[in-house]
Scaffold this motif. Structure first.
Motif, mmCIF file in Angstrom:
data_model
loop_
_atom_site.group_PDB
_atom_site.id
_atom_site.type_symbol
_atom_site.label_atom_id
_atom_site.label_comp_id
_atom_site.label_asym_id
_atom_site.label_seq_id
_atom_site.Cartn_x
_atom_site.Cartn_y
_atom_site.Cartn_z
ATOM 1 N N LYS A 10 0.920 16.355 3.119
ATOM 2 C CA LYS A 10 -0.325 16.240 2.350
ATOM 3 C C LYS A 10 -0.300 17.135 1.129
ATOM 4 O O LYS A 10 -0.862 16.805 0.083
ATOM 5 C CB LYS A 10 -1.512 16.574 3.241
ATOM 6 C CG LYS A 10 -2.861 16.319 2.561
ATOM 7 C CD LYS A 10 -4.005 16.517 3.532
ATOM 8 C CE LYS A 10 -5.334 16.211 2.847
ATOM 9 N NZ LYS A 10 -6.483 16.373 3.761
ATOM 10 N N TYR A 325 4.973 5.566 8.106
ATOM 11 C CA TYR A 325 4.735 6.573 7.076
ATOM 12 C C TYR A 325 6.032 6.824 6.327
ATOM 13 O O TYR A 325 7.045 7.194 6.905
ATOM 14 C CB TYR A 325 4.239 7.876 7.702
ATOM 15 C CG TYR A 325 3.668 8.845 6.688
ATOM 16 C CD1 TYR A 325 2.294 8.925 6.487
ATOM 17 C CD2 TYR A 325 4.505 9.665 5.931
ATOM 18 C CE1 TYR A 325 1.776 9.805 5.554
ATOM 19 C CE2 TYR A 325 3.998 10.534 5.004
ATOM 20 C CZ TYR A 325 2.618 10.611 4.812
ATOM 21 O OH TYR A 325 2.097 11.471 3.893
ATOM 22 N N LYS A 329 7.425 9.363 -0.102
ATOM 23 C CA LYS A 329 6.311 9.139 -1.028
ATOM 24 C C LYS A 329 5.190 10.134 -0.741
ATOM 25 O O LYS A 329 5.165 10.815 0.282
ATOM 26 C CB LYS A 329 5.791 7.699 -0.884
ATOM 27 C CG LYS A 329 6.850 6.621 -1.143
ATOM 28 C CD LYS A 329 7.306 6.646 -2.582
ATOM 29 C CE LYS A 329 8.121 5.389 -2.930
ATOM 30 N NZ LYS A 329 9.328 5.257 -2.119
ATOM 31 N N SER A 330 4.237 10.162 -1.646
ATOM 32 C CA SER A 330 3.124 11.106 -1.515
ATOM 33 C C SER A 330 2.158 10.654 -0.424
ATOM 34 O O SER A 330 2.180 9.499 0.020
ATOM 35 C CB SER A 330 2.383 11.222 -2.852
ATOM 36 O OG SER A 330 1.778 9.978 -3.180
ATOM 37 N N HIS A 331 1.288 11.585 -0.019
ATOM 38 C CA HIS A 331 0.288 11.280 0.991
ATOM 39 C C HIS A 331 -0.704 10.244 0.471
ATOM 40 O O HIS A 331 -1.146 9.360 1.212
ATOM 41 C CB HIS A 331 -0.430 12.568 1.392
ATOM 42 C CG HIS A 331 -1.482 12.352 2.441
ATOM 43 N ND1 HIS A 331 -2.812 12.150 2.117
ATOM 44 C CD2 HIS A 331 -1.389 12.284 3.791
ATOM 45 C CE1 HIS A 331 -3.501 11.982 3.235
ATOM 46 N NE2 HIS A 331 -2.666 12.069 4.259
ATOM 47 N N GLU A 332 -1.052 10.345 -0.828
ATOM 48 C CA GLU A 332 -1.992 9.390 -1.396
ATOM 49 C C GLU A 332 -1.391 7.973 -1.373
ATOM 50 O O GLU A 332 -2.091 7.006 -1.082
ATOM 51 C CB GLU A 332 -2.351 9.781 -2.846
ATOM 52 C CG GLU A 332 -3.231 11.025 -2.958
ATOM 53 C CD GLU A 332 -2.459 12.308 -2.689
ATOM 54 O OE1 GLU A 332 -3.073 13.345 -2.413
ATOM 55 O OE2 GLU A 332 -1.199 12.240 -2.740
ATOM 56 N N TRP A 333 -0.081 7.860 -1.697
ATOM 57 C CA TRP A 333 0.559 6.539 -1.703
ATOM 58 C C TRP A 333 0.538 5.925 -0.300
ATOM 59 O O TRP A 333 0.280 4.735 -0.136
ATOM 60 C CB TRP A 333 2.004 6.672 -2.203
ATOM 61 C CG TRP A 333 2.720 5.354 -2.327
ATOM 62 C CD1 TRP A 333 2.788 4.564 -3.422
ATOM 63 C CD2 TRP A 333 3.457 4.680 -1.294
ATOM 64 N NE1 TRP A 333 3.515 3.439 -3.172
ATOM 65 C CE2 TRP A 333 3.951 3.477 -1.848
ATOM 66 C CE3 TRP A 333 3.745 4.959 0.035
ATOM 67 C CZ2 TRP A 333 4.717 2.572 -1.128
ATOM 68 C CZ3 TRP A 333 4.502 4.067 0.761
ATOM 69 C CH2 TRP A 333 4.984 2.889 0.185
ATOM 70 N N ASN A 334 0.770 6.733 0.702
ATOM 71 C CA ASN A 334 0.831 6.221 2.063
ATOM 72 C C ASN A 334 -0.542 5.853 2.604
ATOM 73 O O ASN A 334 -0.648 5.002 3.492
ATOM 74 C CB ASN A 334 1.477 7.262 2.991
ATOM 75 C CG ASN A 334 2.986 7.252 2.912
ATOM 76 O OD1 ASN A 334 3.654 6.450 3.552
ATOM 77 N ND2 ASN A 334 3.549 8.149 2.096
ATOM 78 N N THR A 335 -1.606 6.477 2.096
ATOM 79 C CA THR A 335 -2.943 6.201 2.632
ATOM 80 C C THR A 335 -3.717 5.196 1.783
ATOM 81 O O THR A 335 -4.802 4.773 2.169
ATOM 82 C CB THR A 335 -3.761 7.501 2.703
ATOM 83 O OG1 THR A 335 -3.772 8.129 1.413
ATOM 84 C CG2 THR A 335 -3.165 8.435 3.735
ATOM 85 N N ASN A 336 -3.170 4.839 0.629
ATOM 86 C CA ASN A 336 -3.847 3.871 -0.232
ATOM 87 C C ASN A 336 -3.069 2.559 -0.289
ATOM 88 O O ASN A 336 -3.006 1.825 0.681
ATOM 89 C CB ASN A 336 -4.064 4.466 -1.634
ATOM 90 C CG ASN A 336 -5.054 5.628 -1.585
ATOM 91 O OD1 ASN A 336 -6.147 5.485 -1.038
ATOM 92 N ND2 ASN A 336 -4.674 6.768 -2.138
ATOM 93 N N SER A 339 -1.282 -0.782 1.679
ATOM 94 C CA SER A 339 -2.003 -0.285 2.849
ATOM 95 C C SER A 339 -1.120 -0.310 4.086
ATOM 96 O O SER A 339 -0.097 -0.993 4.154
ATOM 97 C CB SER A 339 -3.244 -1.145 3.082
ATOM 98 O OG SER A 339 -2.861 -2.459 3.435
#
Length: 917
Positions: A10, A325, A329-336, A339
């Motif tokens: 994160k 996961y 990649k970044s946390h934002e990429w994985n949570t946005n 999807s």
């Protein structure tokens, strides 16, 4: 291995490599120590995932081809859908009669396939191993032969000494030296054959011998027939070389379940980047095939497949366990975006196998083996081979005394002696300006790795833990863990090249989509099925000839029966039984006057429609044959108004058009398959061969393998596998010439060996041995003739001597008789006289003088006869010597003629040319 927690991710931490197997292939340019089991399993997962996509793309078309070749209707070919390649044809043919979709199969393709496979079985192209330059002499090959010869003689001498020591025999030194002499050891049965061959012929004959053994144990005739059928149906075939602990196996892979990735310009599968096969196997088969490579815990885990449970992988709507996961990649990429649900959707399969789904189960679902139970008790077994990069170095080492040592080292090598360079001209530090020490130049080469993945029949990945199902197992091809193959097939051209242990080809994929023989005939087979089914429907619905009449004219009472009013059934029975129809037009029967007084016969036959459909069916059939170049004569059909010469010409033309299918399998692919099989056999013969392999090699071959290993393969000294017609023709001509030559002197045993021979070298050696036997036999016969002549001359001489002695004895007897008669006569005249008064009659005095004179005369005659006999003996001896010299001269002349004939026969064309020049 790098481990990152959620807080680190994160805050922006990223992994060095992405371990999500469904998205990308792992990095291949890694040091050997970093290629661990997890890395190998990641490769297997990724390649399996890519292969499943390839199977989905090809399976539908290839399975349709198999059904057409087996005469099975696939109704999706006759339904007008967007993805049906023949929707327009089906629309036109069924627009008139929709009942055509109730189909039966009318074969064209199955008959053609059976005819071609039957022809292939009859003209099975025998593989031979042929030395390309078998007449050339090479000092290196001769040195190899001498090394083997020395080893064989040493082993034979040691064995002979051991036998003599065990027998306890006391042999004098001179006799022992004679027993251990090279000439005596060369005649021992176990090594005698070696001294009749050169080195190239030794390995050539071994290759042919190994081929015969492998043909029997692998059932090559059956496998090749099945492979040829696969090629006709799918335009591809795949041969797998499975490496075991001390032996190898040859397998034919299912084309529908095999996937690969290669450069477009590479023709053969062994040149690919990776290749694999996904299959379903029972637990018992997995244990039989791979159990010796698995641990007790892994074997025990197979029990989870009884019974099969629902898949335990992540599906939409379940909590995120981190399986999807992407740590790079970044946390934002994985949570946005994209999807989690989307990534789950694209990595898992759906029920519809057309766009996803369990494609392996769908492919095998219609077979008898999985039809009843599906994949309930089946494991998905995926075998994968891929090329990875290996770092090697070219070591140059200069010693203090100036000696230069060069070698190839692995990436674990460390420089021990510091290099000193000459940088006066160039600052670059290379092997060219190295003065002393060690210098390593690193390069990357390819090597083949392999592994087997065993798991449930749905997508699974490394590290996936499933409580209610089998966790996937990863084992090696010939070892417990995936890794580098123990034997690396050499590349075709490059020094450091390698090949995958799967040989095959997709034959017609150059600059176009692969098209098989079945693909060419498919539209005509579909049209042929539709039209013939329409013909069947027309025949069922046809009414034929009918009668048009007024039903009131049918009698109510006829033939002693009460028919009733308008009884058409009784009228039909009467017509059928009595070939007539009784009518009653009286007013009492009709009750009313008849307005319809004429009767008509109407024909409701659909002859024209049937003829049109029959012509259309014949058109489809003719076009199907014409597309691939097969005619009715070849299919066994009767052709009117054609001469025997015309029939033969048509057959030859048809054979010429379909010969490409036989050539690309027998002459192009199979020699490569057998070349790789022979290379693999040489490796196992050189490294701990199985008991089965040990029993099929001679002493000379064992010595060769122990000396050379796989450093020198057959093709390294120009011995190649071939099925070319000219080589087969030469071999057959040699056999025929040897069998029909009555002057060769070959025994029935030699002729039997010639018939069994599989190579030109073997036939040549048998013929040479027969010729040597014939030459020795002729020499023995000539010596025997000379001895008989000498004995005949001696017998004639002895007979002449005996005749002479007999004649002399008879002459002597005649003389003695005459003397005796004269004495008797003289005794009568002088018996009573004594003229010299010596008190003895003159007869006695004369008799004494005669006897004295006779003794002298006899002595003279004896001397004369001795001289005469001596002269005659000398004359006969001279004549005998003259005949003996003449016989020896004839023998020498005959031997010279034989030697000149042998020399001219085995002289090479090159040497003859040089002599002429």
């Amino acid at each position: 291995m790098q481990i990152l927690n959620a807080l680190q991710l994160k805050n922006g931490a990223k992994a060095e490599y992405n371990r999500m197997g469904s998205l990308m292939q792992p990095v291949q340019f890694l040091p050997e120590k970093e290629k661990d089991q997890e890395w190998a399993a990641w490769n297997i997962d990724w390649i399996e995932n890519q292969g499943i996509k390839q199977l989905r793309r090809n399976a539908r078309r290839l399975l349709k081809n198999y059904k057409l070749a087996k005469g099975i209707i696939d109704k999706t070919d006759y339904i007008i859908e967007d993805d049906n390649d023949y929707a327009d044809l089906v629309d036109i043919l069924t627009k008139e009669d929709a009942s055509a979709l109730e189909l039966k199969f009318y074969p064209i393709i199955p008959n053609v396939i059976n005819v071609l496979v039957g022809e292939f079985a009859k003209k099975y192209a025998k593989v031979t191993f042929r030395a390309v330059d078998d007449l050339s002499y090479n000092e290196m090959l001769e040195q190899k032969r001498l090394m083997i010869e020395e080893t064989l003689l040493a082993d034979a001498a040691t064995e002979l000494i051991q036998k003599l020591a065990m027998s306890g025999a006391q042999i004098p030194d001179e006799q022992m030296q004679q027993l251990l002499s090279k000439e005596n050891l060369m005649t021992l049965p176990q090594i005698e054959e070696f001294f009749k061959k050169d080195y190239r012929s030794l390995v050539e004959e071994w290759a042919g011998h190994q081929l015969k053994v492998d043909e029997e144990r692998f059932k090559m005739y059956e496998l090749e027939e099945r492979a040829f059928r696969d090629m006709l149906i799918t335009d591809r075939e795949f041969w797998h070389f499975r490496m075991g602990e001390d032996d190898y196996e040859l397998e034919l892979w299912n084309p529908v379940l095999t996937f690969y990735h290669k450069s477009p310009d590479n023709r053969y599968i062994s040149q690919s980047n990776w290749v694999g096969k996904s299959d379903m196997m029972t637990v018992s088969d997995v244990i039989d095939k791979y159990g010796y490579l698995m641990t007790e815990e892994e074997l025990k885990s197979l029990e989870a497949i009884y019974p099969a449970r629902s898949a335990g992988y992540a599906i939409p709507g379940t909590p995120n366990d981190g399986s999807f996961y992407d740590a790079t990649k970044s946390h934002e990429w994985n949570t946005n975006m994209p999807s989690l649900g989307y990534r789950q959707f694209v990595t898992n399969y759906e029920i519809n196998t057309k766009y996803g789904g369990d494609i392996v189960n769908w492919i095998l679902g219609e077979s008898e083996d999985v039809f009843d139970f599906g994949d309930t008790y089946m494991l998905r077994v995926t075998t994968v081979y891929w090329k990875t990069q290996r770092r090697v170095g070219h070591l140059t080492k200069i010693m203090p005394d100036g000696e230069i040592i060069q070698d190839i080292v692995s990436d674990t090598y460390r420089v021990l002696e510091k290099p000193i360079y000459n940088t006066t001209v160039s600052k670059n530090k290379t092997a060219e300006n190295l003065l002393e020490g060690e210098h390593v130049e690193w390069i990357w080469i390819n090597e083949v790795w392999g592994g087997v993945k065993i798991g449930p029949n749905h997508p699974t990945y490394w590290g996936m833990v499933q409580d209610d199902s089998l966790t996937p197992l990863y084992i090696g091809v010939d070892r417990p863990k995936p890794g580098r193959l123990k034997f690396q097939f050499k590349g075709d051209n490059t020094l450091y090249g390698c090949k995958l242990p799967v040989e095959g080809a997709v034959f017609s994929d150059r600059n176009t989509k692969s098209t098989s023989l079945v693909d060419l005939m498919k539209p005509y087979q579909i049209g042929y099925n539709i039209v013939n089914n329409q013909i069947a429907d027309i025949l069922v619905d046809e009414l034929g000839t009918v009668i048009l009449l007024d039903q009131n004219s049918l009698p109510r009472h006829s033939m002693g029966e009460d028919w009733g009013k308008h009884n058409l059934a009784n009228a039909y029975v009467a017509m059928k039984n009595f070939q007539m129809l009784p009518l009653d037009t009286s007013i009492t029967n009709t009750e009313n006057a008849l307005n319809f007084q004429h009767y008509q016969v109407l024909s409701l036959e659909q002859t024209n429609r049937l003829l049109s459909r029959t012509q259309l069916a014949n058109y489809f059939k003719g076009q199907a044959f014409e597309t691939i170049g097969i005619n009715m004569q070849r299919m066994g059909g009767m052709v009117e108004q054609q001469t025997a010469t015309g029939v033969q010409a048509s057959l030859e033309s048809s054979y010429a058009q379909t010969e490409v299918y036989f050539i690309q399998h027998s002459d192009h692919l199979m020699p490569r398959v057998h070349q790789m099989r022979t290379d693999l056999a040489q490796y196992y013969h050189s490294n701990n061969p199985s008991i089965r392999l040990q029993y099929i090699t001679t002493e000379a071959e064992k010595v060769n393998f122990s000396m050379n290993g796989t450093n020198l393969l057959l093709r390294d000294f120009n011995v190649f596998c071939t099925t070319k017609a000219n080589h087969r023709q030469v071999l057959e001509q040699l056999k025929q010439m040897a069998l029909t030559n009555n002057t060769s002197g070959a025994s029935i045993y030699d002729l039997g060996n010639i018939i069994k021979a599989e190579s030109i070298a073997e036939v040549t050696h048998i013929m040479k041995d027969a010729e040597q036997k014939q030459t020795a036999q002729k020499q023995a016969e000539m010596q025997q003739i000379q001895q008989l002549k000498e004995q005949e001359i001696q017998a004639r001489q002895q007979e002449a001597m005996m005749k002479m002695q007999f004649e002399q004895q008879e002459a002597e007897r005649d003389r003695q008789k005459d003397i005796t008669v004269a004495e008797i006569r003289a005794a009568g005249y002088g018996a009573m006289q004594d003229i010299n008064q010596n008190k003895q009659s003159d007869f006695q005095d004369a008799l004494k003088d005669i006897r004295d004179s006779e003794k002298y005369q006899e002595q003279m005659n004896l001397n004369r006869e001795k001289e005469t006999n001596k002269k005659d003996m000398m004359t006969q001896k001279i004549a005998l010597e003259r005949e003996k010299l003449q016989t020896q001269q004839n023998i020498a002349q005959k031997q010279l003629e034989i030697a000149q004939e042998n020399k001219n026969r085995y002289d090479s064309p090159g040497s003859k040319k040089s002599e002429k020049e």
